[in-house]
Design an enzyme around this catalytic site. Structure first.
Site, PDB file in Angstrom:
ATOM      1  N   ARG A  28      33.378  30.180  67.901  1.00 17.68           N
ATOM      2  CA  ARG A  28      32.531  31.141  68.610  1.00 17.68           C
ATOM      3  C   ARG A  28      33.274  31.642  69.848  1.00 17.68           C
ATOM      4  NH1 ARG A  28      27.898  30.395  72.804  1.00 17.68           N
ATOM      5  NH2 ARG A  28      27.059  32.488  72.754  1.00 17.68           N
ATOM      6  N   HIS A  66      28.674  38.192  76.664  1.00 19.50           N
ATOM      7  CA  HIS A  66      28.660  36.916  77.396  1.00 19.50           C
ATOM      8  C   HIS A  66      28.957  37.244  78.859  1.00 19.50           C
ATOM      9  CE1 HIS A  66      28.972  32.345  76.683  1.00 19.50           C
ATOM     10  NE2 HIS A  66      28.957  32.508  77.992  1.00 19.50           N
ATOM     11  N   GLU A  77      22.526  33.852  76.314  1.00 20.10           N
ATOM     12  CA  GLU A  77      21.723  33.351  77.435  1.00 20.10           C
ATOM     13  C   GLU A  77      21.190  34.464  78.338  1.00 20.10           C
ATOM     14  OE1 GLU A  77      23.669  30.156  79.504  1.00 20.10           O
ATOM     15  OE2 GLU A  77      23.825  28.935  77.708  1.00 20.10           O
ATOM     16  N   ASN A 114      21.598  27.094  72.873  1.00 14.54           N
ATOM     17  CA  ASN A 114      22.500  26.457  73.824  1.00 14.54           C
ATOM     18  C   ASN A 114      21.685  25.394  74.532  1.00 14.54           C
ATOM     19  OD1 ASN A 114      24.144  28.525  73.010  1.00 14.54           O
ATOM     20  ND2 ASN A 114      24.377  29.470  75.020  1.00 14.54           N
ATOM     21  N   TYR A 170      21.704  21.902  77.008  1.00 18.67           N
ATOM     22  CA  TYR A 170      22.438  20.995  77.899  1.00 18.67           C
ATOM     23  C   TYR A 170      21.592  19.863  78.460  1.00 18.67           C
ATOM     24  CZ  TYR A 170      26.347  24.222  77.736  1.00 18.67           C
ATOM     25  OH  TYR A 170      27.396  24.993  77.283  1.00 18.67           O
ATOM     26  N   GLU A 220      25.993  26.128  71.813  1.00 12.48           N
ATOM     27  CA  GLU A 220      26.677  25.470  72.934  1.00 12.48           C
ATOM     28  C   GLU A 220      26.031  24.116  73.166  1.00 12.48           C
ATOM     29  OE1 GLU A 220      27.090  27.518  76.696  1.00 12.48           O
ATOM     30  OE2 GLU A 220      27.495  29.427  75.682  1.00 12.48           O
TER      31      GLU A 220
HETATM   32  C1  FCB Z   1      26.438  28.144  79.647  1.00 12.26           C
HETATM   33  C2  FCB Z   1      27.344  29.329  79.479  1.00 12.26           C
HETATM   34  C3  FCB Z   1      28.769  28.987  79.190  1.00 12.26           C
HETATM   35  C4  FCB Z   1      29.234  27.790  80.008  1.00 12.26           C
HETATM   36  C5  FCB Z   1      28.258  26.650  79.908  1.00 12.26           C
HETATM   37  C6  FCB Z   1      28.666  25.413  80.679  1.00 12.26           C
HETATM   38  O1  FCB Z   1      25.337  28.512  80.382  1.00 12.26           O
HETATM   39  O2  FCB Z   1      26.866  30.136  78.424  1.00 12.26           O
HETATM   40  O3  FCB Z   1      29.527  30.134  79.418  1.00 12.26           O
HETATM   41  O4  FCB Z   1      29.490  28.166  81.296  1.00 12.26           O
HETATM   42  O5  FCB Z   1      26.998  27.052  80.344  1.00 12.26           O
END
Ligand code: FCB
Length: 488
Positions: free
Chosen positions: A99, A143, A188, A316, A318, A391
């Site tokens: 990607r 992006h 995002e 995405n 985290y 992500e």
């Molecule tokens: C996300 C972004 C990516 C990277 C990660 C850590 O929000 O999409 O570009 O910075 O965080």
């Protein structure tokens, strides 16, 4: 994503194995996409070459105090010149998908008008190199690197930017559509809208709450218009968008905390998922945002455009947020991207509290159960769509020790835990079709500059030498085995 001001609370895990056993008991589907992700401004460099125009990130990086250490993406990891070496690294890891993002100002320097052929040729070369190596190209069209000329005309808060985006999408799709079948439109939109136009921590650095909501809507509208245009040319392509979703927990069952969780979930998750997948904005969020005039931005027919059928949703993921509505909790106790935005848009009385979990080097709490929660919720509450984790990863301040590869046991543990959660979701019936770790390489981490490293592969920013970390070897082992061993 958040500003580089918060503390660092590291954790220690026990040793994980360095590779999965050949017959992995936690096997993933045979056609699972095993990938890694990057984004143009974070890796390419070459910002002044071959006719590329300036983007809002070029401008932002040059504004004193915006990016840690005054870092810029001018050189980044020089992927523009080293992509062949990077594709070879991907092949070594056994990735079957990559990607990346297309830099809009590289292919259309001022955001409108004809394409810049030299810029397009770079992506042709990249795509050809990937295909030759048996790696499926997965471009994302936006992006965050908006052409500066479009920001000068008002940026994403202007409706016209959505139409400019759709035009650009159609043009680049025409150029690469013969060899690329999986496309993501925007990455995002939450960050692009709210970090860019509300908290001002990201480019273009504006602090205009009402404008940030217009930006959010126009990003979504741009997505819908782009899908419509791309679908018309290649109905067989797989199209979608990538959103950053969070698991949200109330700090307690008190009414104020439950309401805070509803608000944050509304702004972070449902504001994007609902129009995208259900064709309407959530009523409660519209009510929360009423004082900012959000509803007047949404014209008749817009939500139908946003609700174009899509084939894939990029998730995405985290972290998890724990939130309170208790007005006495004023301190931003934890590091969360949202905590810096909430005072600006729609969640003035929300506080973010420590959920008591270990954190990465970004200060982000590690909670793989949140990924499982997000995936199963999508499956349960929204119309069916193929899901991809576009992500997921962990950033640390890693310092190499001579020639020894980085021993990033914490990253291995993070990825291992999130892959197990993904597997559990698949077992439960969730149509999760692939996983792209963030990131292939260490790179420019937005307002943190080069201080935070997310790569499977270490990059020496002086020599541009790439050295796979332990996590790269570990991930290659997982891919080879097609899954994970039972936990010991
Ligand atoms: C996300 C972004 C990516 C990277 C990660 C850590 O929000 O999409 O570009 O910075 O965080």
């Amino acid at each position: 994503m958040s500003s580089p001001t918060q503390g660092d609370r590291r954790h220690g895990h026990t040793q994980a194995g360095q590779g999965a056993s050949p017959a992995a008991p936690l096997a993933f589907p045979a056609d699972f996409r095993w990938g890694a992700a990057t984004a143009a401004y974070q890796v390419e460099g070459a910002t002044n070459e071959d006719g590329r125009g300036p983007s809002i990130w070029d401008t932002f990086c040059r504004t004193p105090g915006k990016v840690l250490g005054g870092d810029t993406g001018d050189v980044a990891v020089d992927h523009y010149h080293r992509f062949r070496e990077d594709v070879a690294l991907m092949a070594e890891l056994g990735l079957n998908a990559y990607r990346f993002s297309v830099s809009w100002p590289r292919v259309q320097p001022s955001g409108s008008g004809p394409l810049n052929q030299a810029g397009v040729d770079f992506y042709r070369r990249l795509v050809d190199a990937l295909l030759e190596a048996g790696i499926e190209p997965w471009p994302t069209l936006y992006h965050w690197d908006l052409p500066q000329a479009l920001e000068d005309a008002g940026g994403w808060p202007e409706r016209d930017t959505a139409y400019r985006f759709a035009d650009y999408a159609a043009l680049i799709h025409r150029e690469l559509g013969d060899r690329v079948a999986h496309w993501m439109t925007i990455n995002e939109p939450w960050c692009a809208a709210f970090l860019g136009y509300a908290s001002g921590e990201h480019a273009p650095g504006r602090r205009e709450p009402a404008a940030s909501l217009r930006a959010a809507h126009h990003l979504m509208l741009g997505h819908g218009e782009a899908v419509r245009a791309m679908r018309a040319r290649h109905p067989e392509h797989r199209l979608g968008a990538a959103v950053n979703l969070y698991a949200i927990s109330p700090a307690s069952q008190a009414e104020a905390d439950l309401d805070a969780a509803r608000r944050v979930d509304g702004m972070q998750n449902r504001l994007f998922l609902d129009p995208l997948l259900r064709g309407r904005y959530p009523e409660d969020v519209l009510a929360d945002l009423d004082h900012l005039g959000f509803a007047s931005t949404i014209l008749d027919g817009d939500t139908e455009v946003i609700n174009q059928p899509i084939d894939q949703l990029g998730v995405n993921y985290y972290s998890r947020f724990t939130v309170t509505g208790d007005p006495n909790v004023t301190a931003q106790a934890v590091s969360s991207p949202y905590s810096t935005v909430s005072p600006w848009v729609g969640s003035e009385h929300v506080g973010f509290v420590d959920g008591g979990r270990p954190v990465t080097g970004m200060g982000w709490e590690i909670d793989e159960t949140g990924l499982h929660e997000v995936l199963t919720r999508l499956h349960r509450e929204y119309p069916p769509v193929d899901l991809y984790i576009t992500e997921n990863g962990a950033g640390y301040d890693e310092v190499p020790n001579g020639d020894t590869p980085i021993q990033d046991e914490e990253r291995i543990q993070y990825l291992d835990a999130h892959l197990r959660a993904s597997h559990q979701a698949i077992t439960g019936g969730v149509p999760l079709r692939g996983y792209f770790t963030w990131s292939l390489l260490d790179n420019f981490e937005w307002s943190w500059g080069y201080s935070k490293r997310f790569g499977l592969v270490h990059v020496d920013y002086t020599t541009q030498r790439r050295v796979p970390k332990d996590s790269a070897r570990w991930y290659a082992g997982v891919i080879r085995a097609g899954g994970l061993p039972e936990r010991e």
